[in-house]
Design a protein around this motif. Structure first.
Motif, PDB file in Angstrom:
ATOM      1  N   LYS A 121       0.858  -1.185   0.000  1.00 51.07           N
ATOM      2  CA  LYS A 121       0.000   0.000   0.000  1.00 51.07           C
ATOM      3  C   LYS A 121       0.893   1.234   0.000  1.00 51.07           C
ATOM      4  O   LYS A 121       1.799   1.351   0.817  1.00 51.07           O
ATOM      5  N   PRO A 122       0.653   2.173  -0.913  1.00 53.78           N
ATOM      6  CA  PRO A 122       1.475   3.386  -0.929  1.00 53.78           C
ATOM      7  C   PRO A 122       1.210   4.234   0.311  1.00 53.78           C
ATOM      8  O   PRO A 122       0.106   4.221   0.865  1.00 53.78           O
ATOM      9  N   VAL A 123       2.225   4.958   0.730  1.00 48.75           N
ATOM     10  CA  VAL A 123       2.071   5.892   1.838  1.00 48.75           C
ATOM     11  C   VAL A 123       1.597   7.208   1.251  1.00 48.75           C
ATOM     12  O   VAL A 123       2.267   7.793   0.403  1.00 48.75           O
ATOM     13  N   ILE A 124       0.432   7.650   1.677  1.00 46.06           N
ATOM     14  CA  ILE A 124      -0.136   8.908   1.185  1.00 46.06           C
ATOM     15  C   ILE A 124      -0.025   9.930   2.304  1.00 46.06           C
ATOM     16  O   ILE A 124      -0.550   9.735   3.398  1.00 46.06           O
ATOM     17  N   ASP A 125       0.670  11.014   2.015  1.00 44.12           N
ATOM     18  CA  ASP A 125       0.840  12.077   3.002  1.00 44.12           C
ATOM     19  C   ASP A 125      -0.406  12.945   3.077  1.00 44.12           C
ATOM     20  O   ASP A 125      -0.898  13.246   4.154  1.00 44.12           O
ATOM     21  N   MET A 126      -0.923  13.331   1.902  1.00 43.32           N
ATOM     22  CA  MET A 126      -2.059  14.254   1.884  1.00 43.32           C
ATOM     23  C   MET A 126      -2.804  14.127   0.568  1.00 43.32           C
ATOM     24  O   MET A 126      -2.202  13.866  -0.469  1.00 43.32           O
ATOM     25  N   ARG A 127      -4.107  14.335   0.638  1.00 41.62           N
ATOM     26  CA  ARG A 127      -4.958  14.353  -0.555  1.00 41.62           C
ATOM     27  C   ARG A 127      -5.486  15.769  -0.764  1.00 41.62           C
ATOM     28  O   ARG A 127      -5.872  16.437   0.188  1.00 41.62           O
ATOM     29  N   TYR A 128      -5.495  16.199  -2.027  1.00 39.69           N
ATOM     30  CA  TYR A 128      -6.006  17.520  -2.382  1.00 39.69           C
ATOM     31  C   TYR A 128      -7.031  17.375  -3.498  1.00 39.69           C
ATOM     32  O   TYR A 128      -6.935  16.472  -4.330  1.00 39.69           O
TER      33      TYR A 128
END
Length: 152
Positions: A121-128
């Motif tokens: 699973k990718p590490v997602i810092d933030m969604r915009y």
């Protein structure tokens, strides 16, 4: 499997997140010399494989920290497109220094298949949102931990 992972950062928060993802060691570059610490952690051998994401003069530090016959994969240019470093470690250690670039379609298909099989699973810092592209780009400039995602 079997790799002992050493992560360097100038951010305690990012090191803590790396530990949560399974890193074995974290080195805060602002608090200690990371090359010397790598040697201490590896019994004076050096790192077998370094992922060089800074570029610029960072390659010189990686050349110092790499083990004899080790590998340095240059995958980023945060410090600029010109790389530099001392020639001594290059001549004495004989490391493989390789650039990482986008591969062909078959390589991407193989990678996606491996990710699916392993359940990575990718590490997602933030969604915009798409309307927040300037904020997302500013986040990239600040140095995210993981991916910055723009949702359409």
């Amino acid at each position: 499997t079997g790799a002992e992972v050493i992560v360097t950062s100038s951010s305690r928060e990012k090191l803590d997140r790396a530990f949560a993802l399974g890193a074995d060691h974290g080195i805060n570059r602002l608090e200690e010399g990371w090359v010397e610490r790598v040697y201490a952690l590896t019994g004076d051998r050096g790192a077998d494989h370094i992922l060089e994401i800074a570029g610029g003069a960072g390659l010189g530090q990686s050349l110092k920290a790499v083990a004899p016959d080790g590998r340095i994969s240059v995958i980023g240019v945060l410090e600029g497109f010109e790389v530099s470093g001392p020639v001594g470690p290059l001549l004495l250690k004989s490391p493989v220094v390789q650039g990482i670039s986008v591969g062909h379609r078959r390589a991407l298909e193989d990678l996606v298949g491996a990710v699916d099989r392993l359940g990575l699973k990718p590490v997602i810092d933030m969604r915009y949102k798409f309307t927040e592209v300037p904020e997302a780009l500013a986040h990239l400039d600040r140095g995210p931990f993981g991916k910055v995602v723009i949702e359409f």
